[in-house]
Design a protein around this motif. Structure first.
Motif, PDB file in Angstrom:
ATOM      1  N   GLU A 196       0.835  -1.204   0.000  1.00  0.00           N
ATOM      2  CA  GLU A 196       0.000   0.000   0.000  1.00  0.00           C
ATOM      3  C   GLU A 196       0.874   1.260   0.000  1.00  0.00           C
ATOM      4  O   GLU A 196       0.564   2.240  -0.697  1.00  0.00           O
ATOM      5  CB  GLU A 196      -0.919  -0.011   1.221  1.00  0.00           C
ATOM      6  CG  GLU A 196      -1.907   1.149   1.242  1.00  0.00           C
ATOM      7  CD  GLU A 196      -2.884   1.070   2.399  1.00  0.00           C
ATOM      8  OE1 GLU A 196      -3.728   1.986   2.512  1.00  0.00           O
ATOM      9  OE2 GLU A 196      -2.802   0.110   3.192  1.00  0.00           O
ATOM     10  N   GLU A 199       2.133   1.648  -3.525  1.00  0.00           N
ATOM     11  CA  GLU A 199       1.055   2.151  -4.382  1.00  0.00           C
ATOM     12  C   GLU A 199       0.935   3.669  -4.265  1.00  0.00           C
ATOM     13  O   GLU A 199       0.873   4.383  -5.285  1.00  0.00           O
ATOM     14  CB  GLU A 199      -0.273   1.489  -3.998  1.00  0.00           C
ATOM     15  CG  GLU A 199      -0.378   0.024  -4.361  1.00  0.00           C
ATOM     16  CD  GLU A 199      -1.607  -0.650  -3.774  1.00  0.00           C
ATOM     17  OE1 GLU A 199      -1.834  -1.833  -4.071  1.00  0.00           O
ATOM     18  OE2 GLU A 199      -2.354   0.012  -3.002  1.00  0.00           O
ATOM     19  N   HIS A 217      -4.743  -6.240  -7.507  1.00  0.00           N
ATOM     20  CA  HIS A 217      -5.114  -5.034  -6.767  1.00  0.00           C
ATOM     21  C   HIS A 217      -4.088  -3.938  -6.991  1.00  0.00           C
ATOM     22  O   HIS A 217      -4.442  -2.766  -7.161  1.00  0.00           O
ATOM     23  CB  HIS A 217      -5.227  -5.359  -5.276  1.00  0.00           C
ATOM     24  CG  HIS A 217      -5.689  -4.195  -4.441  1.00  0.00           C
ATOM     25  ND1 HIS A 217      -4.812  -3.249  -3.955  1.00  0.00           N
ATOM     26  CD2 HIS A 217      -6.923  -3.812  -4.042  1.00  0.00           C
ATOM     27  CE1 HIS A 217      -5.489  -2.336  -3.276  1.00  0.00           C
ATOM     28  NE2 HIS A 217      -6.766  -2.646  -3.318  1.00  0.00           N
ATOM     29  N   SER A 221      -4.812  -0.362  -8.668  1.00  0.00           N
ATOM     30  CA  SER A 221      -4.599   0.836  -7.864  1.00  0.00           C
ATOM     31  C   SER A 221      -3.633   1.808  -8.523  1.00  0.00           C
ATOM     32  O   SER A 221      -3.833   3.026  -8.475  1.00  0.00           O
ATOM     33  CB  SER A 221      -4.068   0.442  -6.475  1.00  0.00           C
ATOM     34  OG  SER A 221      -3.765   1.573  -5.697  1.00  0.00           O
TER      35      SER A 221
END
Length: 538
Positions: A196, A199, A217, A221
């Motif tokens: 995350e 990202e 994902h 993203s």
């Protein structure tokens, strides 16, 4: 901007891609996708200048700095962690070394007047302009964001773990805000929190990003565009991975409909010409139809490299009510991994074990299977369980000295299985022809993973356990495995950092926190994330 024109790569008689011409624009983040073996990493190495193409050229705008995620764990063993990151900006690193060298000479009284004037004048000005005064802070910030604690930053690379080395090399690639950033599987061995962070970092990056990843994902993203390597060619799509899948299917359906219409018209024209071609009164019409037939261009579809394995789990025996019952399990190494761990797993649950790297997810999984001994506590495993197990390290189950087909034969049913049936089982997992005769020690990571899945299918276990199953599979194989697991009603317990995999499959979440504590949440991942956020607000 970076552009390629008429790029081809051939290895002997095999062509990976041919006459590829594309432009990658500033401010765009491209997901480079395609099946295993189509040449994604090869294409990336050509862009980075580390591999020559058979034909064609790569053009980069003047003044652009390119950075490439390297996978050589040992090249920087004699470097400190921070210095390894600094080398990601070669110009600044060379300047940094020159400055340090001149200061050493100044301290020793061996510096010349000319070098002293340069050191305290132009060199210091250039060093500051290039970001030298903030380089240590910038590098430390990257390392911390990637989960490398401050106490590791001044250690040598050969003193840290392989997993941390990979993160340092990723920090090296990100360092100095490069204009063009090439990342090959950057999320491998990263946990969800670090993925995350990456990202968010990439979404703020203003240059060109080209990234290879099998994490759906992550692609959804990060990516503004998709570069699809297939049919020995490359096509660019606007949007993320899900957008690509929709657009690609629409395009294929449209092409097929147009072909169908053309083939129907061609049949009509051929029938008329055959029937009236020799008729003098119809000769002009037959000639006109022949010209129309000659103009019809029915597109011949090249075979796609994007092929999904066929995965269906079928348990040979029904599982009983008891799966795993554990009370007050404790396990420590240098620190507590889990303390007073309790679980009563039902026979219809799909449990995801999540947490940052190093918190003990694999150890917990192996302890629950009885493969490792807990320090204390009680563990009961149901007597009707027949386990099908996918380990994180394939060497745990694969015999390196055997041929793939011979190893798979060990999992044949008691009544036996023919070589033809074994080859068929391997064919469903994309082992073609003589691939089944390969020695296991030459198989790629993807082939090893698919071979283990093939053994699980032959076993027909009623309890499926997977430890990081998506690490070496391509997107098509991940989606096939994901779908197959959603179809079964038997229990599944798995470790994964793949957010999409966890979100689409898990009915219960267990998160280890790294201090011996854990959270056991009775719901899916989206519900768990919402619950965690609500707890933070209290």
């Amino acid at each position: 901007m970076i552009a390629v024109s008429n790029l081809s790569i051939r290895f002997g008689k095999r062509t990976l891609f041919e006459e590829v011409s594309v432009k990658f624009s500033p401010g765009c983040r491209y997901g480079l996708i395609g099946a295993n073996g189509v040449g994604k990493s090869t294409f990336m190495k050509i862009l980075a200048g580390e591999l020559d193409s058979s034909t064609g050229q790569v053009s980069i705008d003047s003044g652009c700095r390119m950075s490439f995620l390297r996978q050589d764990h040992y090249k920087y063993d004699d470097f400190k962690v921070l210095d390894t990151v600094f080398t990601g900006n070669d110009e600044l690193w060379q300047l940094h070394q020159k400055r340090d060298n001149l200061y050493d000479q100044s301290d020793n009284g061996t510096i010349s007047d000319e070098d002293a004037d340069y050191l305290y004048g132009d060199l210091e000005a250039e060093y500051g302009e290039k970001g030298g005064y903030t380089m240590e802070g910038d590098a430390s910030k990257l390392l911390s964001g990637l989960g490398i604690p401050a106490e590791e930053h001044h250690r040598k690379m050969n003193e840290i773990s392989g997993g941390l080395k990979l993160r340092v090399l990723l920090a090296q690639a990100l360092f100095g805000d490069p204009d063009i950033l090439l990342l090959d599987e950057p999320t491998n061995h990263l946990d969800m929190d670090t993925i995350e962070w990456l990202e968010n970092f990439l979404k703020r990056h203003e240059g060109t990003v080209i990234v290879i990843s099998h994490d759906r994902h992550f692609l959804n993203s990060v990516c503004t565009n998709i570069a699809d390597l297939d049919y020995q060619a490359m096509r660019l799509f606007t949007g993320n991975y899900d957008d690509f899948m929709i657009a690609n299917q629409i395009q294929l359906d449209r092409q097929q409909r147009e072909n169908d219409k053309k083939e129907k018209r061609a049949d009509e024209l051929k029938t008329f010409i055959s029937r009236f071609g020799a008729n003098a009164s119809k000769a002009k019409q037959a000639t006109a139809r022949q010209k129309e037939l000659d103009r019809l261009q029915i597109e011949k579809f090249k075979p796609s490299s994007r092929v999904a394995p066929y995965i269906r789990f079928e348990a040979k025996t029904k599982i009983g009510a008891k799966v795993i019952h554990a009370e007050k399990l404790c396990k420590s190494y240098d620190k507590p991994l889990f303390t007073d761990f309790n679980i009563h797993m039902n026979n219809d649950e799909k449990i995801a074990i999540i947490g940052t790297n190093g918190v003990g997810k694999t150890t917990l999984l192996r302890t629950l299977l009885g493969k490792e001994q807990a320090d204390s506590g009680n563990l009961e495993i149901g007597q009707t369980i027949e386990l099908s197990y996918f380990p994180q390290d394939s060497q745990e189950v694969l015999d390196e000295n055997m041929k793939a087909i011979d190893w798979l034969g060990k999992f044949a049913p008691e009544e036996g299985i023919t070589e033809t049936e074994l080859r068929s089982a391997m064919g469903r997992m994309l082992f073609k022809g003589e691939d089944s005769l390969k020695p296991i020690n030459v198989l790629s990571g993807g082939e090893r993973a698919r071979l283990i899945v093939a053994s699980m299918l032959l076993e027909g276990g009623n309890f499926i356990v997977l430890d990081e199953p998506t690490n070496h599979l391509d997107l098509e194989a991940i989606e096939s495995l994901n779908y197959a697991l959603t179809l079964i009603s038997d229990p599944v317990i798995f470790v994964s950092h793949d957010r999409e995999f966890v979100n689409s499959l898990a009915t219960r979440i267990i998160e280890l926190h790294g201090d011996g504590t854990y959270t056991d949440y009775p719901g899916n991942f989206e519900e768990y994330e919402a619950w965690k956020n609500s707890q933070k607000k209290k």
